[in-house]
Design a protein around this motif. Sequence first.
Motif, PDB file in Angstrom:
ATOM      1  N   ALA A  69       2.100   8.992 -10.411  1.00  7.69           N
ATOM      2  CA  ALA A  69       1.416   9.071 -11.837  1.00  7.69           C
ATOM      3  C   ALA A  69      -0.246   9.033 -11.939  1.00  7.69           C
ATOM      4  O   ALA A  69      -0.767   9.247 -12.897  1.00  7.69           O
ATOM      5  CB  ALA A  69       1.801   7.435 -12.484  1.00  7.69           C
ATOM      6  N   GLY A  70      -0.764   9.051 -10.677  1.00  5.66           N
ATOM      7  CA  GLY A  70      -2.191   9.056 -10.859  1.00  5.66           C
ATOM      8  C   GLY A  70      -2.888   7.878 -10.212  1.00  5.66           C
ATOM      9  O   GLY A  70      -2.217   6.850 -10.022  1.00  5.66           O
ATOM     10  N   LEU A  71      -4.250   7.886 -10.201  1.00  2.68           N
ATOM     11  CA  LEU A  71      -4.988   6.748  -9.713  1.00  2.68           C
ATOM     12  C   LEU A  71      -5.360   5.720 -10.685  1.00  2.68           C
ATOM     13  O   LEU A  71      -5.237   4.750  -9.986  1.00  2.68           O
ATOM     14  CB  LEU A  71      -6.515   7.506  -9.699  1.00  2.68           C
ATOM     15  N   SER A  72      -4.917   5.776 -11.793  1.00  2.00           N
ATOM     16  CA  SER A  72      -4.881   4.518 -12.661  1.00  2.00           C
ATOM     17  C   SER A  72      -3.916   3.330 -12.215  1.00  2.00           C
ATOM     18  O   SER A  72      -4.150   2.269 -12.254  1.00  2.00           O
ATOM     19  CB  SER A  72      -4.687   5.013 -14.232  1.00  2.00           C
ATOM     20  N   GLU A  73      -2.709   4.001 -11.685  1.00  2.00           N
ATOM     21  CA  GLU A  73      -1.818   3.165 -11.101  1.00  2.00           C
ATOM     22  C   GLU A  73      -2.110   2.571  -9.880  1.00  2.00           C
ATOM     23  O   GLU A  73      -1.875   1.096  -9.846  1.00  2.00           O
ATOM     24  CB  GLU A  73      -0.755   3.708 -10.654  1.00  2.00           C
ATOM     25  N   VAL A  74      -3.066   3.070  -9.321  1.00  2.00           N
ATOM     26  CA  VAL A  74      -3.572   2.265  -7.994  1.00  2.00           C
ATOM     27  C   VAL A  74      -4.682   1.132  -8.301  1.00  2.00           C
ATOM     28  O   VAL A  74      -4.708   0.043  -7.703  1.00  2.00           O
ATOM     29  CB  VAL A  74      -4.353   3.198  -6.991  1.00  2.00           C
ATOM     30  N   GLU A  75      -5.520   1.683  -9.271  1.00  2.00           N
ATOM     31  CA  GLU A  75      -6.691   0.573  -9.703  1.00  2.00           C
ATOM     32  C   GLU A  75      -6.260  -0.391 -10.590  1.00  2.00           C
ATOM     33  O   GLU A  75      -7.168  -1.452 -10.740  1.00  2.00           O
ATOM     34  CB  GLU A  75      -7.861   1.598 -10.239  1.00  2.00           C
ATOM     35  N   ASN A  76      -5.192  -0.342 -11.268  1.00  2.00           N
ATOM     36  CA  ASN A  76      -4.899  -1.265 -12.155  1.00  2.00           C
ATOM     37  C   ASN A  76      -3.969  -2.474 -11.541  1.00  2.00           C
ATOM     38  O   ASN A  76      -2.882  -2.284 -11.060  1.00  2.00           O
ATOM     39  CB  ASN A  76      -4.346  -0.707 -13.494  1.00  2.00           C
ATOM     40  N   MET A  77      -4.564  -3.823 -11.305  1.00  2.00           N
ATOM     41  CA  MET A  77      -3.874  -4.809 -10.582  1.00  2.00           C
ATOM     42  C   MET A  77      -2.519  -5.262 -11.043  1.00  2.00           C
ATOM     43  O   MET A  77      -1.610  -5.726 -10.632  1.00  2.00           O
ATOM     44  CB  MET A  77      -4.901  -5.954 -10.520  1.00  2.00           C
ATOM     45  N   THR A  78      -2.363  -4.977 -12.441  1.00  2.00           N
ATOM     46  CA  THR A  78      -1.017  -5.544 -13.198  1.00  2.00           C
ATOM     47  C   THR A  78       0.063  -4.661 -12.750  1.00  2.00           C
ATOM     48  O   THR A  78       0.982  -5.173 -13.179  1.00  2.00           O
ATOM     49  CB  THR A  78      -1.346  -5.375 -14.640  1.00  2.00           C
ATOM     50  N   VAL A  79      -0.177  -3.533 -11.909  1.00  2.00           N
ATOM     51  CA  VAL A  79       0.867  -2.721 -11.364  1.00  2.00           C
ATOM     52  C   VAL A  79       1.682  -3.450 -10.636  1.00  2.00           C
ATOM     53  O   VAL A  79       2.819  -3.400 -10.389  1.00  2.00           O
ATOM     54  CB  VAL A  79       0.512  -1.577 -10.705  1.00  2.00           C
ATOM     55  N   LYS A 101       2.949  -6.286 -11.221  1.00  2.00           N
ATOM     56  CA  LYS A 101       3.810  -7.099 -12.076  1.00  2.00           C
ATOM     57  C   LYS A 101       5.204  -6.485 -12.302  1.00  2.00           C
ATOM     58  O   LYS A 101       5.965  -7.008 -12.805  1.00  2.00           O
ATOM     59  CB  LYS A 101       3.079  -7.513 -13.212  1.00  2.00           C
ATOM     60  N   VAL A 102       5.165  -5.262 -11.855  1.00  2.00           N
ATOM     61  CA  VAL A 102       6.421  -4.542 -12.065  1.00  2.00           C
ATOM     62  C   VAL A 102       7.039  -3.835 -10.870  1.00  2.00           C
ATOM     63  O   VAL A 102       6.504  -4.164  -9.871  1.00  2.00           O
ATOM     64  CB  VAL A 102       6.045  -3.170 -12.988  1.00  2.00           C
ATOM     65  N   ALA A 103       8.288  -3.454 -10.956  1.00  2.00           N
ATOM     66  CA  ALA A 103       9.035  -3.125  -9.681  1.00  2.00           C
ATOM     67  C   ALA A 103       8.178  -1.787  -9.112  1.00  2.00           C
ATOM     68  O   ALA A 103       7.735  -1.140  -9.980  1.00  2.00           O
ATOM     69  CB  ALA A 103      10.432  -2.601 -10.141  1.00  2.00           C
ATOM     70  N   PRO A 104       8.480  -1.655  -7.864  1.00  2.00           N
ATOM     71  CA  PRO A 104       9.135  -2.342  -6.764  1.00  2.00           C
ATOM     72  C   PRO A 104       8.429  -3.367  -6.361  1.00  2.00           C
ATOM     73  O   PRO A 104       8.805  -4.277  -5.277  1.00  2.00           O
ATOM     74  CB  PRO A 104       9.478  -1.253  -5.869  1.00  2.00           C
ATOM     75  N   PHE A 105       7.104  -3.790  -6.749  1.00  2.00           N
ATOM     76  CA  PHE A 105       6.314  -4.925  -6.202  1.00  2.00           C
ATOM     77  C   PHE A 105       6.881  -6.176  -6.696  1.00  2.00           C
ATOM     78  O   PHE A 105       6.742  -6.974  -5.624  1.00  2.00           O
ATOM     79  CB  PHE A 105       4.931  -4.842  -6.823  1.00  2.00           C
ATOM     80  N   THR A 106       7.748  -6.401  -7.596  1.00  2.00           N
ATOM     81  CA  THR A 106       8.431  -7.758  -7.851  1.00  2.00           C
ATOM     82  C   THR A 106       9.268  -8.099  -6.845  1.00  2.00           C
ATOM     83  O   THR A 106       9.738  -9.368  -6.828  1.00  2.00           O
ATOM     84  CB  THR A 106       9.226  -7.641  -9.338  1.00  2.00           C
ATOM     85  N   SER A 137       5.510 -12.493  -6.460  1.00  2.00           N
ATOM     86  CA  SER A 137       4.434 -12.366  -7.497  1.00  2.00           C
ATOM     87  C   SER A 137       3.469 -11.765  -7.291  1.00  2.00           C
ATOM     88  O   SER A 137       2.919 -11.753  -6.044  1.00  2.00           O
ATOM     89  CB  SER A 137       4.444 -13.871  -8.255  1.00  2.00           C
ATOM     90  N   MET A 138       2.488 -11.702  -8.275  1.00  2.00           N
ATOM     91  CA  MET A 138       1.214 -10.741  -8.066  1.00  2.00           C
ATOM     92  C   MET A 138       0.189 -11.712  -7.282  1.00  2.00           C
ATOM     93  O   MET A 138      -0.233 -11.181  -6.187  1.00  2.00           O
ATOM     94  CB  MET A 138       0.423 -10.382  -9.345  1.00  2.00           C
ATOM     95  N   LEU A 144       0.726  -1.240   0.146  1.00  2.00           N
ATOM     96  CA  LEU A 144       0.056  -0.102   0.124  1.00  2.00           C
ATOM     97  C   LEU A 144       0.839   1.148  -0.016  1.00  2.00           C
ATOM     98  O   LEU A 144       0.423   2.301  -0.470  1.00  2.00           O
ATOM     99  CB  LEU A 144      -1.007   0.126   1.195  1.00  2.00           C
ATOM    100  N   GLN A 145       2.049   1.075   0.751  1.00  2.00           N
ATOM    101  CA  GLN A 145       2.726   2.331   0.595  1.00  2.00           C
ATOM    102  C   GLN A 145       3.488   2.604  -0.754  1.00  2.00           C
ATOM    103  O   GLN A 145       3.412   3.783  -1.244  1.00  2.00           O
ATOM    104  CB  GLN A 145       4.157   2.135   1.655  1.00  2.00           C
ATOM    105  N   ASN A 146       3.764   1.500  -1.585  1.00  2.00           N
ATOM    106  CA  ASN A 146       4.302   1.590  -2.827  1.00  2.00           C
ATOM    107  C   ASN A 146       3.242   2.210  -3.914  1.00  2.00           C
ATOM    108  O   ASN A 146       3.279   2.993  -4.584  1.00  2.00           O
ATOM    109  CB  ASN A 146       4.780   0.321  -3.242  1.00  2.00           C
ATOM    110  N   LEU A 147       1.906   1.579  -3.349  1.00  2.00           N
ATOM    111  CA  LEU A 147       1.004   2.009  -4.387  1.00  2.00           C
ATOM    112  C   LEU A 147       0.448   3.578  -4.249  1.00  2.00           C
ATOM    113  O   LEU A 147       0.193   4.355  -4.953  1.00  2.00           O
ATOM    114  CB  LEU A 147      -0.435   1.195  -3.976  1.00  2.00           C
ATOM    115  N   LEU A 148       0.815   4.178  -2.998  1.00  2.00           N
ATOM    116  CA  LEU A 148       0.585   5.591  -2.599  1.00  2.00           C
ATOM    117  C   LEU A 148       1.665   6.345  -3.498  1.00  2.00           C
ATOM    118  O   LEU A 148       1.316   7.456  -3.799  1.00  2.00           O
ATOM    119  CB  LEU A 148       0.565   5.797  -1.017  1.00  2.00           C
TER     120      LEU A 148
END
Length: 819
Positions: free
Chosen positions: A764-774, A776-781, A785-786, A754-758
């Motif tokens: 970059a805006g709200l679309s990054e928060v609502e798109n689950m495929t985010v 799959k990319v750094a720093p979440f990787t 895995s998703m 959640l910290q990374n999503l914030l």
Amino acid sequence: MEANINKAKLSETDIITKFILPAVKSAGWDDMTQIRQEVKLRDGKVIVRGNMAARRKVKSADIVLYHKPSMPLAVIEAKANKHEVGKGMQQGLDYASLLEVPFVFASNGDGFVFHDKTNPSQLEKDIRLEEFPTPQQLWDKYCVWKGFKTENLPVITQDYYDYGRDKSPRYYQLQAINKTVEAIADGQKRALLVMATGTGKTYTAFQIIWRLWKAKKAKRILFLADRNALVNQTKRDDFQPFDTAMTKITGRTVDPAYEVHLALYQALTGPEEHQKAYKQVSPDFFDLIVVDECHRGSADEDSAWHEILEYFSSATQIGLTATPKETDEVSNTEYFGDPLYTYSLKQGIEDGFLAPYKVIRVDINVDVQGWRPTKGQVDLNGEVIEDRIYNQKDFDRTMVIDERTELVAKTITNYLKKTDPMAKTIVFCNDIDHAERMRRALVNLNPDQVAKNEKYVMKITGDDEIGKAQIENFCDPKKPYPVIATTSELMTTGINAKTCKLVVLDQSIQSMTKFKQIIGRGTRIDDRYHKLWFTILDFKKATELFADERFDGEPERVKVTEPEDFEDDDAIDDIIMGTDGADDEDPFEGEDIEPDSIQEPEGEYDPTYGSSSTSRGGDDWTEEPERVRKFHVKGVDVTALAERIQYYDSDGKLVTESFKDYTRKTIAQEFASLDEFTKRWQESDRKQAIIDELADMGVIWEVLEQEVGKELDPFDMICHVVYDMPPLTRKERAENVKKRNYFTKYGEVAQQVLQNLLDKYADAGLSEVENMTVLKVAPFTEIGSMMEIIKQGFGGKPQYQQAIQELEAEIYRLDEKSA
């Protein structure tokens, strides 16, 4: 099977598939020919602000039922079962009004609400699924409602030519075709169709002719035009299916072996008796005559071309025009009758079939303040200049100022350099001489472009064979050159320049007919080449005609008839047949001659003449033009005083409006108050859906950011622009969430996610928060895995989605203040 289905959980698509279509097909409707799904009737209006545009999304009619492809009968509008059975009725009625059909069905899968205009005693009633009417039942009711006669049905029901669904008639074209065919089947001999430039008049005419020809209502047809380019374009494109049955009349010979004849007026008649080729055949030779651009003179009683229509008076005659002419001397409606169908520029723009426009009006100091020579001043030719004040109407007619030409050319060049140097541009000048000087000025200001191709700028006027030969290249989107065409009259009408993005007006225009034709050069849309809108650069205040109520309204019949009008007067024929800058030429000498001014009250202006003091019906022309001197000077201080940008508004008017104003007005219509907007925002599972919805309404976020001067989240942008709330940046909102220690209720992995999503939201805006495929990319990787993040960090997908909704609620807390 149906007993086991929980309708309440089915989507609208499932309701159509499982309940509505089976009921319709069970009533005998043919799935292949009579049922069409997702019928898109409009294209979606284009909204323009700055140098960007957005097209509004439009809904499609769920189902349209047809007697035959040319005869729509009914609209069916479906909704999910959670809605009341008649929920879609108003939407269905809107589609039905476009198609002009009397039957509308609304359904949620339980049954139908049936709206029946043929039964005024009970317009709407509930019917069960199994009671859906048969094709014959609706067709019989439709025929009575329309008043069709049985003997006319073979003509009325004749199919149009099927190009395939990609080129099936648009709703308004189908209306124009059907109304005309129905009227002619019923014996009407004269018809007028008024359709805005770029809406497919020739295609519509082809379909009318095809149906009447196939039904043997018309065996021999004549299509008349006054420009060679129009005839060639028609033969090559829309009329191509006539194939070997079609011919173009050349060499003043009418060949009776053909059934469809395309002709220039010039090839059929002339001032001498031996030039009147139409008399080779009997007056009843043609059954049908279609007159393209009929405002251009053929219906004028004084016109030499009118004799063709009079000779074939027994034929059915159809006039086509974007601009019916109603003046003291000429009346299209008097000859052809009131329009059977009208489709206006405003309707075309609202439907998204025509391009809206942005107007940039430039006021020049000498135009506004006037210019007066010094006592005894001589021009460049050594002529003493008449001592008076010269103003806007004089420039480039009786007075040429080189610096003014230079300023106009420089303004055009600068606009193209800032936007697109390869944007097709037409510059309308006062006369041929003016067009040549403008060409020269533009060439000198664009040496880099001219070095790449010398056809970058070309003069295209009726006196110039080299220029005229480039018309097709200018109109062809695949051909980059010419880019800029300077002209006077030749390109005012009948030129299908779909990718023309800039129309320059440096010509005094008093005629509404002519003004509408010129504006029509830019109104075509071509999505493939990203042509959705165009700009009008106005140096002569011509766009003030947009404010005239006649601009997009029905013309009133104002033709004045007086006793002396019935006297013979051959002199007028000699004037209106005058050629384009070639006083002694015979306009009928040779089939390919197409002088700009033939039959044109707004004829191409010969530089050796000036305008007369008289004016007929608002059109700037004269019976006997006076020879006047044209003075030519240089060394005058010429500057632009002001520049005003105006946009096409939803009311069809030009407004000087910022995009902030447009956004405020548009969103206020959807959400009456801040509370209403924020409630909808907070309740929405996906905030991006609201953002997309507003974008569909024409809210172009990039343009709004440029105008506001701040990079704001769409939520804050709306609160600030529409409801005057102090805005917070995304970074400020993210920092406020962090300060509240909101994340402590989650485990370590969830907190990190959640910290990374914030942080993503802040960048970059709200679309990054609502798109689950985010995930799959750094720093979440680096976390996992998703699937590991969702399962181990949150306990599953539902819990993850719940956490995202709570995060958004924290981001958009209404009591927020900047730190």
